[in-house]
Design an enzyme around this catalytic site. Structure first.
Site, PDB file in Angstrom:
ATOM      1  N   ASP A  54       0.876  -1.169   0.000  1.00 17.68           N
ATOM      2  CA  ASP A  54       0.000   0.000   0.000  1.00 17.68           C
ATOM      3  C   ASP A  54       0.910   1.214   0.000  1.00 17.68           C
ATOM      4  OD1 ASP A  54      -1.697   2.103   0.407  1.00 17.68           O
ATOM      5  OD2 ASP A  54      -2.517   1.379   2.311  1.00 17.68           O
ATOM      6  N   ASN A  81       7.017   2.443 -10.587  1.00 18.05           N
ATOM      7  CA  ASN A  81       5.955   2.580 -11.580  1.00 18.05           C
ATOM      8  C   ASN A  81       4.570   2.785 -10.968  1.00 18.05           C
ATOM      9  OD1 ASN A  81       4.803   2.043 -14.445  1.00 18.05           O
ATOM     10  ND2 ASN A  81       3.763   0.561 -13.143  1.00 18.05           N
ATOM     11  N   SER A 132       5.547  11.194 -16.304  1.00 20.27           N
ATOM     12  CA  SER A 132       4.414  11.401 -17.209  1.00 20.27           C
ATOM     13  C   SER A 132       4.624  12.667 -18.012  1.00 20.27           C
ATOM     14  CB  SER A 132       3.115  11.524 -16.400  1.00 20.27           C
ATOM     15  OG  SER A 132       2.027  11.877 -17.231  1.00 20.27           O
ATOM     16  N   TYR A 145      -1.890  15.209  -9.722  1.00 23.35           N
ATOM     17  CA  TYR A 145      -1.121  14.273 -10.553  1.00 23.35           C
ATOM     18  C   TYR A 145       0.036  14.993 -11.233  1.00 23.35           C
ATOM     19  CZ  TYR A 145      -0.179  10.598 -13.981  1.00 23.35           C
ATOM     20  OH  TYR A 145       0.430   9.626 -14.735  1.00 23.35           O
ATOM     21  N   LYS A 149       4.034  14.218 -10.529  1.00 25.67           N
ATOM     22  CA  LYS A 149       4.914  13.714 -11.591  1.00 25.67           C
ATOM     23  C   LYS A 149       6.043  14.703 -11.896  1.00 25.67           C
ATOM     24  CE  LYS A 149       3.015   9.726 -12.358  1.00 25.67           C
ATOM     25  NZ  LYS A 149       3.735   8.467 -12.069  1.00 25.67           N
ATOM     26  N   THR A 180      -3.161   1.214 -22.150  1.00 25.89           N
ATOM     27  CA  THR A 180      -3.364   0.348 -20.997  1.00 25.89           C
ATOM     28  C   THR A 180      -4.829  -0.076 -20.963  1.00 25.89           C
ATOM     29  OG1 THR A 180      -3.882   2.239 -19.585  1.00 25.89           O
ATOM     30  CG2 THR A 180      -1.566   1.548 -19.696  1.00 25.89           C
TER      31      THR A 180
END
Length: 248
Positions: A54, A81, A132, A145, A149, A180
């Site tokens: 986790d 990752n 990213s 996000y 990144k 994905t």
């Protein structure tokens, strides 16, 4: 037929988030090139030796590295990752959600690298972080996000600078739109999936979206000894999307 490279024979690789998507493609590529691969994520990995993790828990990273060493006795390659994305405007996002995004996407890789360094010194190992294109630019409602990144890209450079003299290299890849399962399902659930798929393809100079295996190929190269003079770099894998200007 091209002869399969075996750049990772007698090496041990840890891949976080290696059960699906880009992480799974990386794990498979490293295994196919000879590595002993252990993945770490929530839930069972049916394909690889794995560790329950986790990454919002700050104690996970040290425990994972100790478990890898207990099982294999060494650590040569670390692939950070695992990650998460939560869509929300800045006004709507709570501090708790902001912190969770940063914990998983940035703090966990930092802690994993910190825990792995003593073992990577022994093997002159390498680290590859999955950043990213949103660490370089931004899509709407992705503040946490994007920030996490961008921070991961900065961490990549810092690790390279601080630990290069010890023989440890650290690089990152910055994938764009990759096919994905999550992205494929998102297209399939669109009201006009074919039109959406065409629109997505058209924003890429190569005329298509990318595959997890294409990201994995670059990660494997960066992790391998033949990339020994490459460190502190962030490589964009986006079919030219970030290079293409909008009209007019």
């Amino acid at each position: 037929m091209t002869k399969q490279l075996k750049r990772f024979e007698n090496k041990v690789a840890l891949v976080t988030g290696g059960r699906s998507g880009i992480g799974q493609a990386i794990a498979r590529r490293l295994r196919d090139e000879g590595a002993t691969v252990i993945t770490a994520q929530r839930g069972k990995d049916e394909e690889f030796d794995w560790i329950e993790a986790d990454f919002s828990d700050s104690d996970s990273s040290e425990r994972i590295v100790k478990e890898v060493i207990a099982r294999t006795g060494q650590l040569d390659v670390v692939i950070n990752n695992a990650g998460m994305m939560q869509e929300a405007s800045i006004e709507e996002m709570s501090v708790e959600d902001w912190q969770r995004n940063l914990s998983v996407n940035l703090t966990a890789p930092f802690l994993l690298i910190q825990a792995a360094l003593p073992y990577l010194r022994q093997t002159k190992g390498s680290i590859v972080n999955t950043g990213s294109t949103e660490g370089l630019a931004a899509n709407p409602q992705h503040a946490a996000y994007c920030a996490s990144k961008a921070g991961l890209h900065g961490l990549t450079r810092s690790v390279a600078v601080d630990h290069g003299h010890e023989g440890i290299r650290c690089n990152a890849v910055a994938p764009g739109w990759i096919d994905t399962e999550l992205n494929i399902d998102m297209i399939a659930n669109n009201s006009d999936a074919e039109a959406f798929r065409r629109d997505i393809a058209s924003i890429h100079p190569v005329g298509r979206t990318g595959s997890p295996e294409e990201v994995a190929a670059l990660v494997a190269f960066l992790a391998a000894d033949e990339a020994g003079f490459i460190t502190g770099q962030v490589y964009t894998v986006d079919g030219g999307r970030m290079t293409k200007l909008s009209h007019p």
